[in-house]
Design a protein around this motif. Structure first.
Motif, PDB file in Angstrom:
ATOM      1  N   UNK A   1      47.924  47.837  47.536  1.00 57.94           N
ATOM      2  CA  UNK A   1      47.687  49.271  47.545  1.00 57.94           C
ATOM      3  C   UNK A   1      46.454  49.737  46.792  1.00 57.94           C
ATOM      4  N   UNK A   2      46.302  49.334  45.528  1.00 57.22           N
ATOM      5  CA  UNK A   2      45.139  49.770  44.749  1.00 57.22           C
ATOM      6  C   UNK A   2      43.856  49.210  45.348  1.00 57.22           C
ATOM      7  N   UNK A   3      43.901  47.964  45.784  1.00 60.58           N
ATOM      8  CA  UNK A   3      42.727  47.357  46.414  1.00 60.58           C
ATOM      9  C   UNK A   3      42.381  48.106  47.694  1.00 60.58           C
ATOM     10  N   UNK A   4      43.403  48.464  48.460  1.00 63.08           N
ATOM     11  CA  UNK A   4      43.178  49.199  49.706  1.00 63.08           C
ATOM     12  C   UNK A   4      42.565  50.570  49.424  1.00 63.08           C
ATOM     13  N   UNK A   5      43.046  51.245  48.391  1.00 60.05           N
ATOM     14  CA  UNK A   5      42.493  52.558  48.043  1.00 60.05           C
ATOM     15  C   UNK A   5      41.036  52.434  47.620  1.00 60.05           C
TER      16      UNK A   5
END
Length: 195
Positions: free
Chosen positions: A54-58
């Protein structure tokens, strides 16, 4: 944190390599090139929609937006600050210990945890409470205590009070769709309500 990240990457890569090594395909002779086989089954130009955790995707999405914008001021970009905020978001959801008490007109929630989690709560809950308070259907208060933060949300409207109780602490913290705009502001180096 860095050691945990490196360890997680090593475990994931090792697991993926093991899974690939253990995969058998019936009907393939020993000369089949697996990469060619995968390419032949996928339509040309297919792009994955999920770039990872999630954080990487954001972060990946924000980088794409910044790179596509010719007006991006790269001297002001603060992706490290955005990453720290995304870590806070994850810590709030994963590590906060919350005790909710239903009130006749809403709820009060006491959130606590270890020292890092309390620091996260102090950064996030008051800032998000200010955002929630822009909705005039309810009254929102955030109170910092020694090792906790209290979020109190109430309404004179019984339907809104029921909604508050249904959302609970985590639903309230995730409500209102300002997060994407807020993240882009942070990435551009703006002070997006001081998270």
């Amino acid at each position: 944190m860095k050691t945990k990240t490196i360890l997680a990457v090593v475990v994931l890569l090792g697991g993926a390599a093991f899974a690939v090594a253990q995969t058998t395909h019936s009907g393939h002779d020993d000369c089949t090139d697996h990469a060619t086989h995968v390419q032949d089954q996928s339509p040309r130009g297919t792009i994955l929609s999920e770039p990872g955790q999630g954080a990487f995707a954001a972060l990946s999405e924000v980088v794409r937006v910044l790179e596509a914008d010719p007006d991006t001021d790269w001297g002001q970009v603060d992706l490290a600050g955005l990453r720290a905020h995304l870590v806070d978001m994850d810590r709030l959801i994963s590590d906060a210990i919350v005790e909710e008490t239903a009130l006749p007109d809403g709820l009060t929630a006491i959130a606590t945890g270890d020292a890092d989690t309390v620091a996260t709560l102090r950064r996030m809950v008051p800032a998000h409470a200010a955002q929630l308070a822009q909705d005039d259907r309810w009254t929102v208060t955030a109170i910092e205590a020694e090792n906790a933060v209290e979020l109190r949300v109430t309404s004179n409207n019984p339907a809104v009070a029921a909604r508050i109780k249904g959302l609970g602490f985590f639903g309230l913290m995730a409500s209102q769709d300002h997060h994407r705009e807020h993240h882009l502001m942070m990435a551009r180096g703006a002070d997006a309500h001081a998270h």
